[in-house]
Design a protein around this motif. Sequence first.
Motif, PDB file in Angstrom:
ATOM      1  N   GLU A  93       0.837  -1.201   0.000  1.00  0.00           N
ATOM      2  CA  GLU A  93       0.000   0.000   0.000  1.00  0.00           C
ATOM      3  C   GLU A  93       0.872   1.251   0.000  1.00  0.00           C
ATOM      4  OE1 GLU A  93      -4.067   0.308   2.133  1.00  0.00           O
ATOM      5  OE2 GLU A  93      -2.603   1.235   3.487  1.00  0.00           O
ATOM      6  N   PHE A  94       0.410   2.297  -0.699  1.00  0.00           N
ATOM      7  CA  PHE A  94       1.133   3.560  -0.708  1.00  0.00           C
ATOM      8  C   PHE A  94       0.147   4.713  -0.621  1.00  0.00           C
ATOM      9  CE2 PHE A  94       0.276   2.705  -5.154  1.00  0.00           C
ATOM     10  CZ  PHE A  94      -0.026   3.940  -5.702  1.00  0.00           C
ATOM     11  N   SER A  95       0.665   5.853  -0.190  1.00  0.00           N
ATOM     12  CA  SER A  95      -0.144   7.070  -0.092  1.00  0.00           C
ATOM     13  C   SER A  95      -0.008   7.866  -1.380  1.00  0.00           C
ATOM     14  CB  SER A  95       0.328   7.943   1.071  1.00  0.00           C
ATOM     15  OG  SER A  95       0.153   7.255   2.283  1.00  0.00           O
ATOM     16  N   ASP A  96      -1.124   8.414  -1.813  1.00  0.00           N
ATOM     17  CA  ASP A  96      -1.145   9.268  -3.002  1.00  0.00           C
ATOM     18  C   ASP A  96      -2.109  10.418  -2.716  1.00  0.00           C
ATOM     19  OD1 ASP A  96      -0.886  10.359  -5.502  1.00  0.00           O
ATOM     20  OD2 ASP A  96      -2.019   8.792  -6.537  1.00  0.00           O
ATOM     21  N   ASN A  97      -1.709  11.270  -1.777  1.00  0.00           N
ATOM     22  CA  ASN A  97      -2.575  12.348  -1.313  1.00  0.00           C
ATOM     23  C   ASN A  97      -3.018  13.292  -2.428  1.00  0.00           C
ATOM     24  OD1 ASN A  97      -2.329  11.336   1.293  1.00  0.00           O
ATOM     25  ND2 ASN A  97      -0.547  12.611   1.717  1.00  0.00           N
ATOM     26  N   LYS A  98      -2.171  13.509  -3.409  1.00  0.00           N
ATOM     27  CA  LYS A  98      -2.502  14.441  -4.495  1.00  0.00           C
ATOM     28  C   LYS A  98      -3.113  13.725  -5.702  1.00  0.00           C
ATOM     29  CE  LYS A  98       1.138  17.598  -3.124  1.00  0.00           C
ATOM     30  NZ  LYS A  98       2.440  18.155  -3.463  1.00  0.00           N
ATOM     31  N   ASN A  99      -3.215  12.397  -5.625  1.00  0.00           N
ATOM     32  CA  ASN A  99      -3.776  11.584  -6.706  1.00  0.00           C
ATOM     33  C   ASN A  99      -3.063  11.856  -8.036  1.00  0.00           C
ATOM     34  OD1 ASN A  99      -5.460   9.565  -7.605  1.00  0.00           O
ATOM     35  ND2 ASN A  99      -7.115  10.957  -8.145  1.00  0.00           N
ATOM     36  N   THR A 100      -1.731  11.860  -7.979  1.00  0.00           N
ATOM     37  CA  THR A 100      -0.934  12.175  -9.155  1.00  0.00           C
ATOM     38  C   THR A 100      -0.092  10.999  -9.656  1.00  0.00           C
ATOM     39  OG1 THR A 100       0.839  12.997  -7.743  1.00  0.00           O
ATOM     40  CG2 THR A 100      -0.754  14.624  -8.568  1.00  0.00           C
ATOM     41  N   ILE A 101      -0.106   9.898  -8.938  1.00  0.00           N
ATOM     42  CA  ILE A 101       0.731   8.757  -9.315  1.00  0.00           C
ATOM     43  C   ILE A 101       0.019   7.952 -10.397  1.00  0.00           C
ATOM     44  CG2 ILE A 101       1.803   6.630  -8.517  1.00  0.00           C
ATOM     45  CD1 ILE A 101       2.238   8.056  -5.821  1.00  0.00           C
ATOM     46  N   THR A 102       0.716   7.768 -11.516  1.00  0.00           N
ATOM     47  CA  THR A 102       0.158   7.051 -12.659  1.00  0.00           C
ATOM     48  C   THR A 102       0.989   5.796 -12.936  1.00  0.00           C
ATOM     49  OG1 THR A 102       1.575   8.187 -14.260  1.00  0.00           O
ATOM     50  CG2 THR A 102      -0.533   9.260 -13.686  1.00  0.00           C
ATOM     51  N   SER A 103       0.534   5.015 -13.891  1.00  0.00           N
ATOM     52  CA  SER A 103       1.301   3.831 -14.276  1.00  0.00           C
ATOM     53  C   SER A 103       2.673   4.227 -14.821  1.00  0.00           C
ATOM     54  CB  SER A 103       0.524   2.994 -15.296  1.00  0.00           C
ATOM     55  OG  SER A 103       0.271   3.724 -16.476  1.00  0.00           O
ATOM     56  N   ALA A 104       2.764   5.370 -15.501  1.00  0.00           N
ATOM     57  CA  ALA A 104       4.066   5.828 -16.016  1.00  0.00           C
ATOM     58  C   ALA A 104       4.996   6.213 -14.873  1.00  0.00           C
ATOM     59  CB  ALA A 104       3.874   7.013 -16.964  1.00  0.00           C
ATOM     60  N   THR A 105       4.467   6.864 -13.831  1.00  0.00           N
ATOM     61  CA  THR A 105       5.264   7.214 -12.647  1.00  0.00           C
ATOM     62  C   THR A 105       5.838   5.947 -12.020  1.00  0.00           C
ATOM     63  OG1 THR A 105       3.675   8.988 -12.224  1.00  0.00           O
ATOM     64  CG2 THR A 105       5.232   8.494 -10.465  1.00  0.00           C
ATOM     65  N   ILE A 106       4.982   4.955 -11.892  1.00  0.00           N
ATOM     66  CA  ILE A 106       5.409   3.686 -11.286  1.00  0.00           C
ATOM     67  C   ILE A 106       6.391   2.961 -12.203  1.00  0.00           C
ATOM     68  CG2 ILE A 106       4.574   1.402 -10.633  1.00  0.00           C
ATOM     69  CD1 ILE A 106       2.157   2.901  -9.368  1.00  0.00           C
ATOM     70  N   GLY A 107       6.178   3.051 -13.504  1.00  0.00           N
ATOM     71  CA  GLY A 107       7.103   2.428 -14.449  1.00  0.00           C
ATOM     72  C   GLY A 107       8.500   2.992 -14.333  1.00  0.00           C
ATOM     73  N   LYS A 108       8.607   4.300 -14.242  1.00  0.00           N
ATOM     74  CA  LYS A 108       9.939   4.915 -14.070  1.00  0.00           C
ATOM     75  C   LYS A 108      10.560   4.486 -12.743  1.00  0.00           C
ATOM     76  CE  LYS A 108      10.371   8.586 -17.215  1.00  0.00           C
ATOM     77  NZ  LYS A 108      11.336   9.571 -17.531  1.00  0.00           N
ATOM     78  N   ALA A 109       9.748   4.445 -11.687  1.00  0.00           N
ATOM     79  CA  ALA A 109      10.257   4.022 -10.374  1.00  0.00           C
ATOM     80  C   ALA A 109      10.730   2.569 -10.408  1.00  0.00           C
ATOM     81  CB  ALA A 109       9.187   4.219  -9.304  1.00  0.00           C
ATOM     82  N   PHE A 110      10.089   1.732 -11.210  1.00  0.00           N
ATOM     83  CA  PHE A 110      10.483   0.330 -11.356  1.00  0.00           C
ATOM     84  C   PHE A 110      11.948   0.230 -11.786  1.00  0.00           C
ATOM     85  CE2 PHE A 110      11.067  -3.289 -14.269  1.00  0.00           C
ATOM     86  CZ  PHE A 110      10.718  -4.352 -13.448  1.00  0.00           C
ATOM     87  N   PHE A 111      12.366   1.139 -12.667  1.00  0.00           N
ATOM     88  CA  PHE A 111      13.732   1.086 -13.200  1.00  0.00           C
ATOM     89  C   PHE A 111      14.766   1.778 -12.329  1.00  0.00           C
ATOM     90  CE2 PHE A 111      11.182   0.395 -17.050  1.00  0.00           C
ATOM     91  CZ  PHE A 111      11.774  -0.764 -17.501  1.00  0.00           C
TER      92      PHE A 111
END
Length: 180
Positions: free
Chosen positions: A30-48
Motif C-alpha cells: 500500500e502507498f499514499s497518493d494524497n494528491k492523486n498524481t501517481i500514474t502507471s508511467a510514474t510507477i514504471g519509471k520508479a520500477f527502473f
Amino acid sequence: MKIIETVLPNKSILKNDGVNYDFVDSFVGEFSDNKNTITSATIGKAFFTSAPNWVGKLFTLRNKIVSLFGLKTSGNSNDRQAQLDNFKCQEGEQLGLFKVFSKTEDELILGEDDKHLNFRISLFIDKQTENHNKSKLVISTTVKFHNAFGRMYFLPVRPFHKLIVPKMLKGIINQLENEK
C-alpha cells in the motif's frame, strides 16, 4: 511497510489476455497518493530506479551467463541515465531487457519474448474506494515456457525472483512516497 503475496488482480490486462501461463505470482503493498498524481508511467519509471544495488549486480551476472546461450540481454548500460531520462513508458518502448507491451492509466505491462520463454510484469495500481489517499500497488509476473530449456532456465531464477520482487516493490513505494 508490509508486502504480501497475493493473486493476479481480476482487472489486470494479464488476467484477461487469454494466455495460459506456466508461472504466475503477485505481490502487493500500500502507498499514499494524497494528491492523486501517481500514474502507471510514474510507477514504471520508479520500477527502473528503485531496485537495491545487489539486484543490478545479479542482472549483470545473468546477462553474462545467458549471452553464452544466445538469449536476450539488457544490452549496454553505459548510457542508462540518458535512457531513463528519455523513457516515457509508451507502448513499444524498450529499456534494457524490458519492452512496454501495454499501458493504461492504472497498469503498465513490461516484459520480453525470447526463444525459451516469454515473461510479463504488471505494475497495477489498485485505487482504494474507501480511502482516496491510499492505493495498492500490485506487481505480478507471468511466464510462458516455450521449451524444456525455458523450464530449466527458470529453476534457478525462481528463488531469486521471490526475493527480488518484494524488495523492488518496497523500493518503488518508498521512492513514490519520498518524491511527494
